[in-house]
Design an enzyme around this catalytic site. Structure first.
Site, PDB file in Angstrom:
ATOM      1  CG  HIS A 150     -27.142  83.132 -32.230  1.00 54.75           C
ATOM      2  ND1 HIS A 150     -27.538  84.039 -31.276  1.00 54.75           N
ATOM      3  CD2 HIS A 150     -27.854  83.422 -33.341  1.00 54.75           C
ATOM      4  CE1 HIS A 150     -28.454  84.852 -31.790  1.00 54.75           C
ATOM      5  NE2 HIS A 150     -28.664  84.502 -33.053  1.00 54.75           N
ATOM      6  CD  GLU A 151     -27.142  82.156 -36.894  1.00 49.96           C
ATOM      7  OE1 GLU A 151     -28.340  81.939 -37.117  1.00 49.96           O
ATOM      8  OE2 GLU A 151     -26.693  83.315 -36.729  1.00 49.96           O
ATOM      9  CG  HIS A 167     -32.117  81.306 -35.044  1.00 53.79           C
ATOM     10  ND1 HIS A 167     -33.222  82.028 -34.641  1.00 53.79           N
ATOM     11  CD2 HIS A 167     -31.061  82.158 -34.959  1.00 53.79           C
ATOM     12  CE1 HIS A 167     -32.839  83.274 -34.313  1.00 53.79           C
ATOM     13  NE2 HIS A 167     -31.531  83.369 -34.494  1.00 53.79           N
TER      14      HIS A 167
END
Lengths: 507, 507
Positions: free
Chosen positions: A271-272, A275
């Site tokens: 997820h990160e 980003h």
């Protein structure tokens, strides 16, 4: 493009302004990030002092009359068609950002910063002690302040709409209402059907003890698999996982290691890393100006959810995850069947905690917050009603009983930080992500084949070209339209959820 | 003390100035520290951009005419006896610091920053490639610039004296000449006597393999043993060990781990922990103003060398080090005789590399640099003569042959960074430290008994009261006089070296 003299001079002044804005933001970001990763406990006070002063400098810079006349000169130049596309975008964003600062009286902004700083400390204790009463008066003051601040920003608009727009430029309540209504129509029956079936996949294949250092080494290799440039990335640990990426050449991804659970860190890292992929993919020429960073919270979330769910929880990708897990935790995963792993990480089950929710029930957690925020901002409900509203809605939408406020409305830090209107961007991002996924496939990207081969480069190339490279130079609606050929449409998301979970649960 | 109106107003303006100065320094320190500890390779450019802009802001702040009139008002108030002691010290330091910035034309200062930034990169490559020729033209430009900059600062003084004073306020060449002459008279015959004896203690008891993670855990416990407040300290790794401590509540200590050598990190941690002890011991009321931090480089070094050598290489302390080593590296040190360990970590032997030198020969390394710096600044020697001068002096003072420039004049980064005049503070600090040690004993502190019991608290209390708490509010000469009752006197140091090494080597 060559400019006439006054335009050239104004552009130079704008560049100087941007340089200082970048440096202050770089300093603030670095100091905040250190606070979350490495600062010792007693550093809280000096860090706070430094941050408060740097924020004040930033405020002064943004509101300085000198930059106003520079922007006026450039606006005239733009009207005469004298600015290229990038400079037009930069002018638009700087003017918009400046207006945000100008709208707020400096002392009200400072008071609000102090209030939320204190409220965050109060919230942490309240959550630990399961104590709503101590937090309630702070939350009341925050809501009152946010209504007042919204009026400064736009006196004629509904305060909640002002804050929705703050976090996702151009977003409106009708858009979110439609999105959540579609989601409710799709997800609530799906969840009910799953419960009626009475079957859930086993998570036994995920169980085990996963040593801390091996998990950190695994996180590094997972980011390499995801496609990150590790020469531009710091991988670290923090209480709450986050990513930060002010410039394409330097970003942060953190995770939180629990030695009894490797899957939690796995999906948090993917997820990160999504980003961070976005941040790394911004055109480096935008790095030192206001066009760096991402278009909006929603678009940013679309990238993180894309890699977490559409790649990471895709059955075709599981063999690559298992191979990497087996490398770092020898013997744990050699016998695991990829299909069993796929089912285990996609088990859809109503639960209490948003950040631990599965892909299907996740949007209902956000919906509940969205509904409560509106009730409180409209005055239909009081802050003191929140625990009751919370329990009623968790029971009604998810069928779960909320045993205490710590697992209820005190679970998230957002409200203590004055972030009403932020939650919906999480779901909007997931929905954007599916629309990007469908557009990518229409453009001929063999998504499932590439994921199965573990070759994410062509997928990243599409995202890079359509989304990442533009930084803030395109607003979310325009970005979605240009990337997918259509305006935002939530049916991509509901269709995705329906197909995926009907298939998993044989509905 | 209450102040009259104009004084009160000026003090408020001074506080606002100090707040911004603190915040800019906090930002610069955090960004630089991250660069050394955790930034990924590609962050070099954005970090440099941010730092350059923040340094420019700091320069603007220091040179602003507004602060000039505030300082004038306060100078008048001070002359009328209207400022308390702390405010007087603050006024003195801010005026002095401001003069440093004002003296330099901003463009010359910027050019010098660019030159040293580039020269540092050139030096790194030159050191790697054993290539003096590529570095020489940069070093020539640096020396020329430093002569010119010194003339701005004080046109009537010798340029080298200006730089000595820059790094150690109030220091003069006669003081250093006396110090080094005393050291030469003491150390050179001692080294010769040791070589004549032909005996050296064995270092066999230090050999072994010491796992990385265990070394980091050991470093943490060693700092606890040294007496540091770990709630205010970050312990990390970096290529070159350093410490950083802008405020009492937050400091950094780093070490470099070599798995074949635990003693190198041990003494490096005690050394940096000494710096950190000083930073932690500054009166917290000075934290957010120009009186925070240490009095000078020399006084700072006195504290690091104190804990590294006068505590850490003291035979009485060895059992505590062995116990901690045995805890983290079970089986390695259980059979080691404390006296053998003491001898092994005090083996005095001429060598090529300053940072790896023992306590006795260390000052000769510094002396060589001090002599060469003077020859180059006076014009008696050219930059191109440095390799020859270096080899001649290493042969003459230490009896060693310099095989190449990488182990010769390219070993240290200081010159590439424009830090001529800095080296002597290392030795001055060691000498200050022995004077503090003798004064502490005269004051009735049972130093050897306390070290033998591992009870450093009373020793730290003496240092805290006499040195640490004052921050920058006392200049080095005053601090030494107040703490020890006498002006600086190098005989404490030479007596210490003579006694210690005569005893070890039975001379």
């Amino acid at each position: 493009m060559t400019y006439e003299n006054s335009t050239t001079q104004a552009l130079e002044q704008l560049d100087t302004f941007e340089q200082l804005r970048f440096a202050l933001n770089y300093a603030i970001t670095t100091i905040v990030t250190n606070g979350e990763i490495s600062d010792p406990p007693l550093a809280t006070e000096p860090r706070g002092e430094a941050l408060a002063t740097l924020e004040t400098e930033l405020h002064k810079l943004m509101c300085a009359p000198e930059i106003a006349s520079v922007l006026d000169t450039l606006t005239e130049a733009a009207e005469q068609g004298l600015l290229d596309e990038r400079r037009q975008a930069q002018l638009r964003i700087v003017k918009r950002d400046r207006a945000e600062f100008l709208d707020l009286p400096a002392d009200e902004a400072a008071d609000f910063a102090r209030l939320t700083n204190e409220a965050t400390q109060v919230w942490m204790r309240a959550k630990r002690n399961n104590d709503w009463a101590s937090f309630e008066p702070f939350l009341e003051r925050i809501v009152e302040s946010m209504k007042r601040l919204a009026a400064y920003k736009n006196a004629s608009a509904d305060p909640y709409d002002v804050w929705l727009n703050e976090y996702e430029y151009g977003s409106t309540r009708p858009m979110y209402d439609q999105l959540f209504s579609d989601i409710k129509d799709c997800v609530v029956p799906l969840v009910a059907d799953i419960q009626k079936k009475g079957w859930q996949p086993s998570r036994a294949c995920l169980e085990g003890h996963y040593a801390h250092d091996a998990q950190m080494a695994f996180a590094h290799d997972l980011l390499v698999l995801e496609g990150l440039n590790m020469d531009a990335l710091v991988v670290a640990e923090s209480e709450h996982p986050f990513s930060e990426g002010l410039v394409s050449q330097c970003g942060y991804v953190t995770t939180h290691v629990n030695e009894n659970d490797v899957v939690s860190s796995l999906y948090s890292v993917l997820h990160e890393g999504g980003h961070a992929s976005y941040s790394q993919g911004v055109n480096p020429e935008l790095d030192y100006c206001s066009l760096g960073g991402g278009s909006s919270m929603g678009i940013h979330e679309s990238q993180s959810r894309f890699f977490e769910n559409y790649v990471g929880r895709n059955e075709a990708f599981v063999p690559h995850l298992l191979a990497l897990l087996e490398k770092h935790f020898p013997g744990h995963f050699a016998q695991v069947d990829p299909h069993d792993f796929f089912l285990a990480v996609n088990r859809a089950e109503p639960s209490l905690i948003r950040t631990e929710a599965d892909e299907l029930t996740y949007p209902l957690h956000v919906l509940i917050r969205y509904e409560i925020e509106q009730l409180v901002f409209s005055g239909e409900a009081q802050v003191s009603d929140i625990p009751r509203l919370w329990s009623e809605r968790y029971k009604s939408y998810l069928g779960v009983d909320v045993p205490d406020v710590s697992s209820g409305p005190l679970q998230d830090m957002h409200w203590s930080d004055g972030m009403f209107g932020y939650f919906p961007t999480y779901v909007l991002g997931s929905a954007y992500g599916t629309q990007f996924l469908d557009a990518m496939k229409s453009d001929g990207v063999d998504f499932d084949g590439l994921v199965a081969r573990g070759d994410l480069a062509p997928i990243r190339a599409w995202l890079g070209e359509k989304i990442w490279q533009h930084g803030r130079s395109k607003d979310p609606a325009q970005l979605v339209l240009d990337a997918t050929g259509s305006a935002f449409d939530s049916s991509h998301y509901t269709r995705y959820l329906e197909q995926k979970f009907s298939s998993i649960y044989n509905l």
